[in-house]
Enzyme design. Structure first.
Site, short mmCIF file in Angstrom:
data_model
loop_
_atom_site.label_atom_id
_atom_site.label_comp_id
_atom_site.label_asym_id
_atom_site.label_seq_id
_atom_site.Cartn_x
_atom_site.Cartn_y
_atom_site.Cartn_z
N THR A 29 83.40 67.89 130.98
CA THR A 29 84.56 67.65 130.11
C THR A 29 84.45 68.53 128.88
O THR A 29 83.35 68.76 128.37
CB THR A 29 84.60 66.16 129.71
OG1 THR A 29 84.78 65.38 130.89
CG2 THR A 29 85.73 65.86 128.74
N GLY A 86 79.63 71.20 129.37
CA GLY A 86 79.36 71.73 128.04
C GLY A 86 78.35 70.86 127.32
O GLY A 86 77.79 69.91 127.89
N ALA A 87 78.10 71.18 126.07
CA ALA A 87 77.19 70.38 125.23
C ALA A 87 77.54 70.63 123.77
O ALA A 87 78.17 71.64 123.45
CB ALA A 87 75.74 70.75 125.51
N ASP A 88 77.14 69.71 122.93
CA ASP A 88 77.36 69.89 121.49
C ASP A 88 76.15 70.53 120.83
O ASP A 88 76.30 71.27 119.86
CB ASP A 88 77.69 68.53 120.86
CG ASP A 88 78.93 67.94 121.49
OD1 ASP A 88 80.00 68.58 121.36
OD2 ASP A 88 78.84 66.92 122.17
N LYS A 98 75.42 65.39 123.80
CA LYS A 98 76.75 65.50 124.36
C LYS A 98 77.59 64.32 123.88
O LYS A 98 77.08 63.42 123.25
CB LYS A 98 76.67 65.49 125.91
CG LYS A 98 76.10 66.79 126.45
CD LYS A 98 76.10 66.84 127.99
CE LYS A 98 77.39 66.46 128.63
NZ LYS A 98 78.56 67.24 128.17
N GLY A 99 78.88 64.38 124.21
CA GLY A 99 79.74 63.25 123.85
C GLY A 99 80.69 63.54 122.71
O GLY A 99 81.38 62.63 122.24
N GLY A 101 83.33 64.86 123.09
CA GLY A 101 84.62 64.48 123.68
C GLY A 101 84.62 63.04 124.18
O GLY A 101 85.58 62.59 124.79
N GLU A 107 79.61 61.69 132.26
CA GLU A 107 78.93 62.98 132.43
C GLU A 107 77.48 62.78 132.85
O GLU A 107 76.95 63.52 133.69
CB GLU A 107 79.01 63.78 131.14
CG GLU A 107 80.43 64.27 130.84
CD GLU A 107 80.59 64.86 129.44
OE1 GLU A 107 81.51 65.65 129.26
OE2 GLU A 107 79.81 64.51 128.53
C1 5RP Z 1 82.28 65.76 126.12
C2 5RP Z 1 81.14 66.68 125.93
C3 5RP Z 1 81.43 68.14 125.81
O1 5RP Z 1 80.81 68.79 126.85
C4 5RP Z 1 80.93 68.63 124.49
O2 5RP Z 1 81.52 67.88 123.46
C5 5RP Z 1 81.27 70.12 124.30
O3 5RP Z 1 82.65 70.29 124.22
P1 5RP Z 1 83.33 71.70 124.04
O4 5RP Z 1 83.06 72.49 125.26
O5 5RP Z 1 84.80 71.38 123.86
O6 5RP Z 1 82.77 72.35 122.80
O7 5RP Z 1 79.99 66.31 125.89
O8 5RP Z 1 81.85 64.44 126.13
#
Ligand code: 5RP
Length: 233
Positions: A29, A86-88, A98-99, A101, A107
């Site tokens: 996501t 993805g990841a933060d 993560k999270g 979103g 996930e």
């Molecule tokens: C959602 C996530 C996303 O993978 C994470 O927030 C990265 O998002 P983006 O690719 O928009 O930067 O963990 O729960």
């Protein structure tokens, strides 16, 4: 397009190029994964690529349906060949936060089912220490939000209820709330903190991912992609 979006697109497109006919793929996501989904959509249209995707959120499912990607329920998919997400934040030991979103619970369930967990990031997300700049998202039952916040404070966090632009609590796909738990100076021991958070009654799951990542693609603003090597633990 912002510079960071060029980097996200580069990582997303590279991940999509790794998908082969007949694979079962976890679809993460977020905005980086969205680029991978678009690239997969092109491959389905132009090459007749055939795979089964398991979406990790309602948002991803909607994008995938719009792109006519072939989807399957997790229960029917069984073990997955890979999941792309993805990841933060990612640290030198490939532990993640993560999270951002709010989709980390699904996930993590999907990551657990995948033989390879391919993480897509841009340079800004590669950190030395998790949590110094990004809070840990914690998904909680709405009824439990107040005691979980207290318990998180006892673990050294400053938790905040995630709200939308109207001030209302953000609701996850499970109709739960998100608490964003900040740790001043970062997280000393992510492997210990994760289970401690998970153990709090009312917590569904948290955004620390340790032991899942098998591959990391770091997109560059010039469209390049570098593969990270894991440091020796
Ligand atoms: C959602 C996530 C996303 O993978 C994470 O927030 C990265 O998002 P983006 O690719 O928009 O930067 O963990 O729960």
């Amino acid at each position: 397009m912002k510079q960071q979006d060029h980097a996200k697109r580069a990582a997303g497109e590279q991940a999509a190029s790794w998908v082969q006919n007949g694979m079962r793929i976890g679809l993460g996501t977020g905005s980086t994964v969205a680029y991978a989904l678009e690239a997969l959509g092109r491959r389905v249209r132009e090459e007749g690529l055939s795979f089964s995707g398991v979406p990790t959120s309602i948002a991803t499912e909607e994008i995938a349906r719009r792109l006519a990607l072939p989807l399957v329920a997790l229960a029917e998919a069984g073990r997955l060949d890979m999941a792309i997400d993805g990841a933060d934040e990612i640290d030198p030991h490939w532990r993640l936060i993560k999270g951002g979103g709010g989709a980390h619970t699904r996930e993590k369930i999907v990551a657990e089912q995948a033989a390879r967990f391919i993480v897509l990031v841009d340079e800004s997300k590669v950190v030395q220490r998790l949590g110094a700049a990004f809070p840990v998202p914690v998904e909680v039952a709405p009824f439990a939000a107040a005691p979980v916040m207290e318990a998180l404070r006892r673990l050294g966090a400053s938790p905040a209820l995630r709200t939308d632009e109207t001030g209302a609590p953000v609701c996850t796909d499970q109709a739960f709330y998100i608490l964003d738990a900040s740790f001043e100076g970062g997280i000393e021991d992510p492997e210990a903190l994760g289970p401690a958070i998970k153990n709090i009654p009312g917590v569904l799951d948290h955004g620390i991912f340790a032991g899942y990542t098998t591959d990391v693609l770091v997109g560059g603003e010039d469209g390049s992609v570098r593969t990270l090597k894991q440091s020796i633990l």
